[in-house]
Design a protein around this motif. Sequence first.
Motif, PDB file in Angstrom:
ATOM      1  N   GLN A  70       3.955  -4.219 -10.784  1.00 40.36           N
ATOM      2  CA  GLN A  70       2.986  -2.990 -11.059  1.00 40.36           C
ATOM      3  C   GLN A  70       4.072  -1.714 -11.601  1.00 40.36           C
ATOM      4  O   GLN A  70       4.585  -1.580 -10.664  1.00 40.36           O
ATOM      5  CB  GLN A  70       1.852  -2.636 -10.137  1.00 40.36           C
ATOM      6  CG  GLN A  70       0.982  -1.676 -10.983  1.00 40.36           C
ATOM      7  CD  GLN A  70      -0.363  -1.762  -9.829  1.00 40.36           C
ATOM      8  OE1 GLN A  70      -0.409  -2.277  -8.779  1.00 40.36           O
ATOM      9  NE2 GLN A  70      -0.962  -0.484 -10.114  1.00 40.36           N
ATOM     10  N   THR A  71       3.604  -1.060 -12.567  1.00 42.22           N
ATOM     11  CA  THR A  71       4.096   0.236 -12.739  1.00 42.22           C
ATOM     12  C   THR A  71       3.690   1.270 -11.695  1.00 42.22           C
ATOM     13  O   THR A  71       2.388   1.507 -11.874  1.00 42.22           O
ATOM     14  CB  THR A  71       3.916   0.537 -14.271  1.00 42.22           C
ATOM     15  OG1 THR A  71       4.814  -0.317 -15.102  1.00 42.22           O
ATOM     16  CG2 THR A  71       4.946   1.984 -14.572  1.00 42.22           C
ATOM     17  N   GLY A  76      -2.781   5.435  -0.105  1.00 40.98           N
ATOM     18  CA  GLY A  76      -3.910   4.432   0.528  1.00 40.98           C
ATOM     19  C   GLY A  76      -3.995   3.469  -0.935  1.00 40.98           C
ATOM     20  O   GLY A  76      -4.939   2.555  -0.646  1.00 40.98           O
ATOM     21  N   THR A  77      -3.490   3.676  -2.156  1.00 40.24           N
ATOM     22  CA  THR A  77      -3.633   2.639  -3.401  1.00 40.24           C
ATOM     23  C   THR A  77      -2.871   1.265  -2.759  1.00 40.24           C
ATOM     24  O   THR A  77      -1.768   1.460  -2.706  1.00 40.24           O
ATOM     25  CB  THR A  77      -3.006   3.283  -4.424  1.00 40.24           C
ATOM     26  OG1 THR A  77      -3.973   4.775  -4.770  1.00 40.24           O
ATOM     27  CG2 THR A  77      -3.257   2.411  -5.696  1.00 40.24           C
ATOM     28  N   LYS A 130       6.630   5.999  -1.356  1.00 40.96           N
ATOM     29  CA  LYS A 130       6.768   4.969  -0.575  1.00 40.96           C
ATOM     30  C   LYS A 130       5.823   3.992  -0.031  1.00 40.96           C
ATOM     31  O   LYS A 130       4.451   4.269   0.063  1.00 40.96           O
ATOM     32  CB  LYS A 130       7.033   5.672   0.976  1.00 40.96           C
ATOM     33  CG  LYS A 130       8.093   4.932   1.987  1.00 40.96           C
ATOM     34  CD  LYS A 130       8.457   5.706   3.179  1.00 40.96           C
ATOM     35  CE  LYS A 130       9.538   5.182   4.092  1.00 40.96           C
ATOM     36  NZ  LYS A 130      10.171   5.922   4.957  1.00 40.96           N
ATOM     37  N   ILE A 131       6.170   2.738  -0.191  1.00 40.46           N
ATOM     38  CA  ILE A 131       5.167   1.613  -0.225  1.00 40.46           C
ATOM     39  C   ILE A 131       5.544   0.725   1.124  1.00 40.46           C
ATOM     40  O   ILE A 131       6.519   0.302   1.191  1.00 40.46           O
ATOM     41  CB  ILE A 131       5.360   0.746  -1.368  1.00 40.46           C
ATOM     42  CG1 ILE A 131       4.979   1.722  -2.579  1.00 40.46           C
ATOM     43  CG2 ILE A 131       4.200  -0.515  -1.412  1.00 40.46           C
ATOM     44  CD1 ILE A 131       5.345   0.986  -3.972  1.00 40.46           C
ATOM     45  N   LYS A 132       4.216   0.374   1.874  1.00 41.68           N
ATOM     46  CA  LYS A 132       4.416  -0.560   3.034  1.00 41.68           C
ATOM     47  C   LYS A 132       3.925  -1.824   2.445  1.00 41.68           C
ATOM     48  O   LYS A 132       2.898  -2.098   2.119  1.00 41.68           O
ATOM     49  CB  LYS A 132       3.674   0.066   4.155  1.00 41.68           C
ATOM     50  CG  LYS A 132       3.749  -0.651   5.428  1.00 41.68           C
ATOM     51  CD  LYS A 132       2.939  -0.216   6.507  1.00 41.68           C
ATOM     52  CE  LYS A 132       2.898  -1.128   7.627  1.00 41.68           C
ATOM     53  NZ  LYS A 132       4.473  -0.810   8.499  1.00 41.68           N
ATOM     54  N   HIS A 133       4.761  -2.853   2.693  1.00 44.30           N
ATOM     55  CA  HIS A 133       4.446  -4.319   2.199  1.00 44.30           C
ATOM     56  C   HIS A 133       3.909  -5.117   3.211  1.00 44.30           C
ATOM     57  O   HIS A 133       2.942  -6.022   2.718  1.00 44.30           O
ATOM     58  CB  HIS A 133       5.707  -4.817   1.528  1.00 44.30           C
ATOM     59  CG  HIS A 133       6.197  -4.006   0.464  1.00 44.30           C
ATOM     60  ND1 HIS A 133       5.803  -4.029  -0.838  1.00 44.30           N
ATOM     61  CD2 HIS A 133       7.506  -3.183   0.218  1.00 44.30           C
ATOM     62  CE1 HIS A 133       6.494  -3.378  -1.450  1.00 44.30           C
ATOM     63  NE2 HIS A 133       7.316  -2.757  -1.057  1.00 44.30           N
ATOM     64  N   VAL A 190       0.737  -1.196  -0.002  1.00 43.91           N
ATOM     65  CA  VAL A 190       0.008  -0.081   0.072  1.00 43.91           C
ATOM     66  C   VAL A 190       0.976   1.314  -0.091  1.00 43.91           C
ATOM     67  O   VAL A 190       1.814   1.277   0.657  1.00 43.91           O
ATOM     68  CB  VAL A 190      -1.151   0.120   1.321  1.00 43.91           C
ATOM     69  CG1 VAL A 190      -1.723   1.268   1.361  1.00 43.91           C
ATOM     70  CG2 VAL A 190      -1.615  -1.303   1.328  1.00 43.91           C
ATOM     71  N   ILE A 191       0.646   2.327  -0.751  1.00 45.65           N
ATOM     72  CA  ILE A 191       1.248   3.477  -1.017  1.00 45.65           C
ATOM     73  C   ILE A 191       1.175   4.154   0.355  1.00 45.65           C
ATOM     74  O   ILE A 191      -0.128   4.546   0.689  1.00 45.65           O
ATOM     75  CB  ILE A 191       1.049   4.354  -2.307  1.00 45.65           C
ATOM     76  CG1 ILE A 191       1.323   3.394  -3.467  1.00 45.65           C
ATOM     77  CG2 ILE A 191       1.601   5.636  -2.086  1.00 45.65           C
ATOM     78  CD1 ILE A 191       0.857   4.363  -4.651  1.00 45.65           C
ATOM     79  N   VAL A 192       1.976   4.520   1.283  1.00 46.27           N
ATOM     80  CA  VAL A 192       1.925   5.261   2.412  1.00 46.27           C
ATOM     81  C   VAL A 192       2.288   6.728   2.382  1.00 46.27           C
ATOM     82  O   VAL A 192       1.971   7.512   3.204  1.00 46.27           O
ATOM     83  CB  VAL A 192       2.544   4.564   3.368  1.00 46.27           C
ATOM     84  CG1 VAL A 192       1.872   3.263   3.727  1.00 46.27           C
ATOM     85  CG2 VAL A 192       4.081   4.460   3.377  1.00 46.27           C
ATOM     86  N   LYS A 193       3.274   7.065   1.297  1.00 47.67           N
ATOM     87  CA  LYS A 193       3.691   8.329   1.125  1.00 47.67           C
ATOM     88  C   LYS A 193       3.926   8.578  -0.448  1.00 47.67           C
ATOM     89  O   LYS A 193       4.450   7.589  -1.095  1.00 47.67           O
ATOM     90  CB  LYS A 193       5.156   8.641   1.799  1.00 47.67           C
ATOM     91  CG  LYS A 193       4.672   8.617   3.551  1.00 47.67           C
ATOM     92  CD  LYS A 193       6.254   9.267   4.336  1.00 47.67           C
ATOM     93  CE  LYS A 193       6.124   9.416   5.421  1.00 47.67           C
ATOM     94  NZ  LYS A 193       7.420  10.001   6.017  1.00 47.67           N
ATOM     95  N   ARG A 194       3.389   9.894  -0.804  1.00 46.76           N
ATOM     96  CA  ARG A 194       3.608  10.192  -2.268  1.00 46.76           C
ATOM     97  C   ARG A 194       4.164  11.876  -2.163  1.00 46.76           C
ATOM     98  O   ARG A 194       3.197  12.536  -1.471  1.00 46.76           O
ATOM     99  CB  ARG A 194       2.638  10.092  -2.978  1.00 46.76           C
ATOM    100  CG  ARG A 194       2.624  10.897  -4.381  1.00 46.76           C
ATOM    101  CD  ARG A 194       1.371  10.818  -5.468  1.00 46.76           C
ATOM    102  NE  ARG A 194       1.176  11.815  -6.188  1.00 46.76           N
ATOM    103  CZ  ARG A 194       0.850  11.715  -7.425  1.00 46.76           C
ATOM    104  NH1 ARG A 194       0.205  10.816  -7.704  1.00 46.76           N
ATOM    105  NH2 ARG A 194       0.793  12.824  -8.340  1.00 46.76           N
ATOM    106  N   GLY A 195       5.101  12.404  -2.602  1.00 49.53           N
ATOM    107  CA  GLY A 195       5.586  13.763  -2.286  1.00 49.53           C
ATOM    108  C   GLY A 195       6.834  14.185  -3.267  1.00 49.53           C
ATOM    109  O   GLY A 195       6.930  13.469  -4.009  1.00 49.53           O
ATOM    110  N   TYR A 196       7.106  15.218  -2.774  1.00 45.41           N
ATOM    111  CA  TYR A 196       8.322  15.778  -3.789  1.00 45.41           C
ATOM    112  C   TYR A 196       9.271  16.599  -2.520  1.00 45.41           C
ATOM    113  O   TYR A 196       9.003  17.176  -1.924  1.00 45.41           O
ATOM    114  CB  TYR A 196       7.747  17.115  -4.575  1.00 45.41           C
ATOM    115  CG  TYR A 196       9.030  17.570  -5.597  1.00 45.41           C
ATOM    116  CD1 TYR A 196       9.560  16.771  -6.627  1.00 45.41           C
ATOM    117  CD2 TYR A 196       9.467  18.916  -5.094  1.00 45.41           C
ATOM    118  CE1 TYR A 196      10.688  17.393  -7.373  1.00 45.41           C
ATOM    119  CE2 TYR A 196      10.692  19.477  -5.792  1.00 45.41           C
ATOM    120  CZ  TYR A 196      11.154  18.681  -7.153  1.00 45.41           C
ATOM    121  OH  TYR A 196      12.043  19.193  -7.481  1.00 45.41           O
TER     122      TYR A 196
END
Length: 430
Positions: free
Chosen positions: A346-347, A339-340, A315-318, A299-305
Amino acid sequence: MKLKHIAIIILPLLLASCHSKKSKTTTTPDCPKDTVVVTHNMKYGIIIDSLDIVQKRVKRNEFLGTILENEGIGNQQIFILSQKYKDVFDVRKVRVGGNYELFHTRDSIPQLAYFVYQKNLTEMVIYDFTQDTVIASTWLKEVHSEEHQASGIIDNSLWQTIVDQDENPMLAMELSDIYAWNVDFFGIAQGDCFKVVYDENYVDSASIGIKDIKCAMFTHKGETYYAIPFEQNGSWSYFNEDGESLKRAFLKAPLKYSRISSKFSNRRYHPVLKIYRAHHGVDYAAPSGTPVHSIGDGVIVKRGYQKNGGGNYLKIKHNSIYTTEYMHLKGFASGMTVGTHVKQGQTIGYVGMTGLATGPHLDFRVFKSGTAINPLTMKSPSIDPITAENKAAFEQKRDSVLQELDAIPFFEKQDETIAESRSEKGKEAI
């Protein structure tokens, strides 16, 4: 009267009787009716005995409509084939350089009887103009497969070694997919070796790709990995000799076709900041826009710049232990938000040079219980091993595969006669 004289008299009578029966009945056990077999020259299911064929390619700024207009086909028929037969072929997809054939009658003024467009290597679209209205259909070329064996001792790269053996270069891609969980293809060592048995598909004499890998063996840094195909729970997968799936919880790398430009280190010279500091990740140099894949479900837990750091990052939590981070991305794949849920392979984004970077690359990091670890030495657990009820059947398959692979010799250069033989067949790998 002597017996032989009687025979001479009776034989003509019998023959006459036989000919008489043939004229009255279609078949008899004693006198079968002669069968006349009429053969025709065929192409794509079309009888071409009285047709002339011209082969051409679509030119720049040339469309199907203009091609057919030049052949005397009216606008109404062109409209019918473009609208009524959209499901057969979308005429807008005729491409520059595409192959087509014109079948003309041998009349004093030749007429277009059939137009055949090569949609791809196996599919032909046929327009029939011999009826009152145009008819469209699809002709599928016959595909046949051939079994090949290949082996090699790697001197430079897996790809180059396979090319040196005059094998289909796509074989390198197939092997990298099978061993994606076990072999570090960014760290192939000189002396690594492989053996593989595979089926390749052909149309006529041209290769259209690898059908499947029947079995393989890859030795990497002294450790040998077997790939034994076996069906379990309704799906085929590859297992090692111990019945463990080659699939792992995590892929060995998050992208393909690149090179490692910087490894995990506690003290690395930063090319932008000009200082030494820890680099707790692996840099993969790759062309800008190269797809980046998640190494596992999560699940994606962070997305940023990060302007002065990793640029665009995810950042993905497995699971409760492992988290991965992907930095310097050019951009994110569609739908990649916090949350995705993402799947292994997967790309999730594309290689770039955002943030502090001197060139396009991916900075990839792995965290175990919150602490950065070296992705190149991470051990990933196997999933879905052979079940107890399938063990006997698998072991029988395994023994057969190991025996077959053991019989394949190693060589660094393919014998010239084999190379010439394959070349004469006109193999054109895609």
